[in-house]
Write a protein that holds these residues in place. Structure first.
Motif, mmCIF file in Angstrom:
data_model
loop_
_atom_site.group_PDB
_atom_site.id
_atom_site.type_symbol
_atom_site.label_atom_id
_atom_site.label_comp_id
_atom_site.label_asym_id
_atom_site.label_seq_id
_atom_site.Cartn_x
_atom_site.Cartn_y
_atom_site.Cartn_z
ATOM 1 N N LYS A 1 41.742 33.187 38.693
ATOM 2 C CA LYS A 1 42.946 33.694 38.016
ATOM 3 C C LYS A 1 44.149 32.914 38.543
ATOM 4 O O LYS A 1 44.354 31.771 38.149
ATOM 5 C CB LYS A 1 43.105 35.198 38.256
ATOM 6 N N SER B 1 39.980 36.427 43.640
ATOM 7 C CA SER B 1 39.300 35.637 42.624
ATOM 8 C C SER B 1 40.236 34.488 42.281
ATOM 9 O O SER B 1 41.234 34.677 41.593
ATOM 10 C CB SER B 1 39.027 36.474 41.373
ATOM 11 N N ASP C 1 43.354 43.490 46.373
ATOM 12 C CA ASP C 1 42.509 42.740 45.436
ATOM 13 C C ASP C 1 43.505 41.880 44.657
ATOM 14 O O ASP C 1 44.264 42.367 43.834
ATOM 15 C CB ASP C 1 41.759 43.724 44.532
ATOM 16 N N ASN D 1 44.762 45.135 36.869
ATOM 17 C CA ASN D 1 44.101 44.534 35.715
ATOM 18 C C ASN D 1 43.663 45.599 34.719
ATOM 19 O O ASN D 1 43.977 45.540 33.525
ATOM 20 C CB ASN D 1 42.891 43.739 36.245
ATOM 21 N N GLU E 1 34.224 40.204 47.603
ATOM 22 C CA GLU E 1 34.001 41.656 47.747
ATOM 23 C C GLU E 1 32.658 41.918 48.420
ATOM 24 O O GLU E 1 32.555 42.741 49.332
ATOM 25 C CB GLU E 1 34.010 42.320 46.357
ATOM 26 N N PHE F 1 38.907 47.259 39.922
ATOM 27 C CA PHE F 1 38.298 46.337 38.962
ATOM 28 C C PHE F 1 36.793 46.614 38.898
ATOM 29 O O PHE F 1 36.214 47.113 39.857
ATOM 30 C CB PHE F 1 38.572 44.904 39.424
ATOM 31 N N GLN G 1 33.330 33.154 44.176
ATOM 32 C CA GLN G 1 34.322 33.767 43.278
ATOM 33 C C GLN G 1 34.743 35.106 43.865
ATOM 34 O O GLN G 1 34.376 35.429 44.993
ATOM 35 C CB GLN G 1 33.835 33.855 41.829
ATOM 36 N N GLY G 2 35.531 35.877 43.108
ATOM 37 C CA GLY G 2 36.110 37.104 43.658
ATOM 38 C C GLY G 2 35.080 38.137 44.050
ATOM 39 O O GLY G 2 35.165 38.767 45.112
ATOM 40 N N ARG G 3 34.078 38.319 43.198
ATOM 41 C CA ARG G 3 33.079 39.358 43.485
ATOM 42 C C ARG G 3 32.277 39.018 44.733
ATOM 43 O O ARG G 3 31.776 39.903 45.410
ATOM 44 C CB ARG G 3 32.177 39.572 42.265
ATOM 45 N N ARG H 1 45.648 38.400 40.641
ATOM 46 C CA ARG H 1 46.881 38.014 39.933
ATOM 47 C C ARG H 1 48.132 38.318 40.770
ATOM 48 O O ARG H 1 49.118 38.837 40.280
ATOM 49 C CB ARG H 1 46.917 38.711 38.563
HETATM 50 C C1 LIG Z 1 38.302 38.801 38.208
HETATM 51 C C2 LIG Z 1 38.589 39.855 39.169
HETATM 52 C C3 LIG Z 1 37.694 40.161 40.198
HETATM 53 C C4 LIG Z 1 36.351 39.510 40.340
HETATM 54 O O1 LIG Z 1 36.467 38.138 40.477
HETATM 55 P P1 LIG Z 1 35.395 37.099 39.901
HETATM 56 O O2 LIG Z 1 35.979 35.790 40.294
HETATM 57 O O3 LIG Z 1 35.312 37.286 38.423
HETATM 58 O O4 LIG Z 1 34.116 37.373 40.571
HETATM 59 C C5 LIG Z 1 38.049 41.169 41.078
HETATM 60 N N1 LIG Z 1 39.202 41.826 40.951
HETATM 61 C C6 LIG Z 1 40.087 41.548 39.980
HETATM 62 C C7 LIG Z 1 41.370 42.309 39.888
HETATM 63 C C8 LIG Z 1 39.813 40.559 39.047
HETATM 64 O O5 LIG Z 1 40.676 40.312 38.062
#
Ligand SMILES: *Cc1c(COP(=O)(O)O)cnc(C)c1O
Length: 459
Positions: free
Chosen positions: A257, A254, A214, A185, A104, A124, A99-101, A217
């Protein structure tokens, strides 16, 4: 007569949802210690907790999953995903993550070290976490306009280039990269303009720094550029996306989204050194390079999701639904962060529950009231989420106290939006009778909002 706007899809499969009585909800809320994260999902009628991983996949995405290649190395699903990412962004190096984190974690393990400074626009919380856990500092350079919820400006997510330049001028040697969150966000799903992306890139380059987007979206951001920024009305979403990424050196994503999958993420870049550096952390943290944290079938679903969400029809349906709900709130005079962003409404709880003192958490109180009213679950983005000051251990009441209502992608109809709006109106109409909020009975030191226990304060 002009035809009204309607969804760019029709429904092929449905998931029944359950209504409940107020009595049941009172009981459930109490059992959940007045923390909406503790509710069971089937105790919720309309779930606006988050738009992360909650979207509905299309028939094409489900079909693509059947083609998933679960080979450990060299999976053809990976190459299909990579082809789409490269076509959309221009980035040739791609690392999938769970996932996004995780994206990172992998990339920042290579780039961020003790004492570094990472400027950006309202990082975020996981991004900030991955910076601060490495004893580095996230410096917020968002434009000041973002703090005034009632101010109507088109690109409230922008980076204040002067603030950024100041950080770079004073600390250039400590800055590993600049990070721009599209959309912003934390400031309410507010977009960043193409002009701003261009300027950030230019300033960063002046100091020899690279820029990461990042990108959770990024499609919503492109839609706002198309509809709000001069010169982009006739460009396709894919053209706008391609231009946006000309001003970036890499991205963390991520996919939960704007990838419209339930789990997934990735890193992409055109710099071989970043790719080589990140690879070393992908393998121990996530998995082998051609799957990272993802199943083959999930990479296929993501490839299709990215491709179809960067078509105007799809993203327009999404953003217009959020705007539809916002227009209802306008009709009822309910204050929220303006103009509405791409994925959620942020109701300004301080302005609604004016009788509830800050110490009794107005936004959380509003979230509880909305749930009790109609089984609609929102999320407090306010004083509870802000945690305590690490030094004084006092609550932090300096920021905004918002009730966030996220709209899942392709999940609810505008009839559901009508229910959310009506429920909120009913609470709003009796706002002056709500004099007390909640008090904390149990909390953790960090990220307390997920697990906090609360009780209601009675007269
Ligand atoms: C959700 C989100 C993340 C983290 O992503 P995950 O998939 O929840 O781990 C990082 N940056 C932004 C802007 C996000 O909206």
């Amino acid at each position: 007569m002009e035809l009204p706007f309607a969804e760019s899809w029709k429904i092929k499969m449905v998931e029944p949802i359950k209504k409940s009585t107020r009595e049941e909800r009172e009981q459930w809320m109490k059992e959940a210690h007045y923390n909406l994260f503790n509710l069971k999902a089937d105790q919720v009628y309309i779930d606006c907790l988050t738009d992360s991983g909650t979207g509905a996949m299309s028939d094409r995405q489900w079909a693509a999953m059947m083609m998933g290649d679960e080979s450990y190395a060299g999976s053809s699903s990976f190459f299909r995903l990579k082809e789409v990412i490269t076509r959309l962004t221009g980035f040739e190096y791609v690392i999938p993550t769970h996932q996004g984190r995780a994206a990172e974690n992998v990339l920042f393990s290579h780039l961020v070290k003790n004492g570094d400074i990472v400027p950006g626009n309202s990082h975020f919380d996981t991004t900030k976490g991955h910076i601060e856990s490495r004893k580095a500092f996230a410096i917020d350079c968002t434009v000041d306009e973002a703090k005034d919820t009632q101010l109507e400006v088109p690109f409230k997510g922008n980076v204040d280039v002067k603030k950024l330049e100041k950080v770079l001028a004073e600390n250039a040697e400590k800055v590993p990269f600049v990070i721009v969150t599209v959309t912003n966000n934390t400031a309410g799903g507010q977009p960043v303009s193409m002009q701003n992306l261009r300027e950030v890139k230019a300033v960063a380059e002046k100091y020899g720094k690279r820029v990461i987007f990042d990108s959770a979206r990024f499609v919503e951001n492109a839609y706002f550029i198309k509809t709000r920024e001069e010169g982009y009305a006739d460009k396709s979403i894919k053209e706008i996306v391609k231009e946006m990424y000309q001003y970036a050196d890499g991205m963390t994503m991520s996919a939960k989204k704007d990838g419209i999958v339930n789990m997934g993420g990735f890193i992409a870049t055109h710099h071989e050194d970043w790719f080589e550096g990140a690879k070393r952390f992908c393998i121990p943290f996530e998995g082998y390079l051609t799957y990272g944290g993802m199943n083959g079938r999930d990479m296929d679903a993501l490839a299709v999701g990215l491709d179809e969400n960067t078509e105007l029809d799809n993203i327009e349906t999404r953003v217009k639904q959020v705007q539809y709900l916002a227009a209802k709130l306008d009709e009822y005079g309910i204050p929220y962060q303006r103009p509405v962003g791409g994925h959620a409404i942020f109701v300004d709880a301080d302005r609604v529950l004016t009788n509830v003192p800050k110490e009794e958490f107005p936004a959380q109180t509003l979230a509880i009231e909305l749930y009790l009213e109609a089984g609609v679950r929102g999320c407090e983005i306010g004083y509870i989420l802000a945690d305590r000051d690490p030094v004084t251990r006092e609550n932090r009441f300096g920021g905004l106290d918002l009730l966030r209502l996220c709209i899942a992608r392709r999940v609810y109809t505008n009839n559901h939006m009508d229910v959310i709006a009506a429920a909120l109106k009913n609470v709003y109409d009796r706002r002056n009778e709500i004099k007390h909020g909640v008090r904390i009975t149990w909390e953790t030191e960090l990220m307390r909002h997920f697990t906090v226990h609360l009780e209601r304060i009675e007269d």
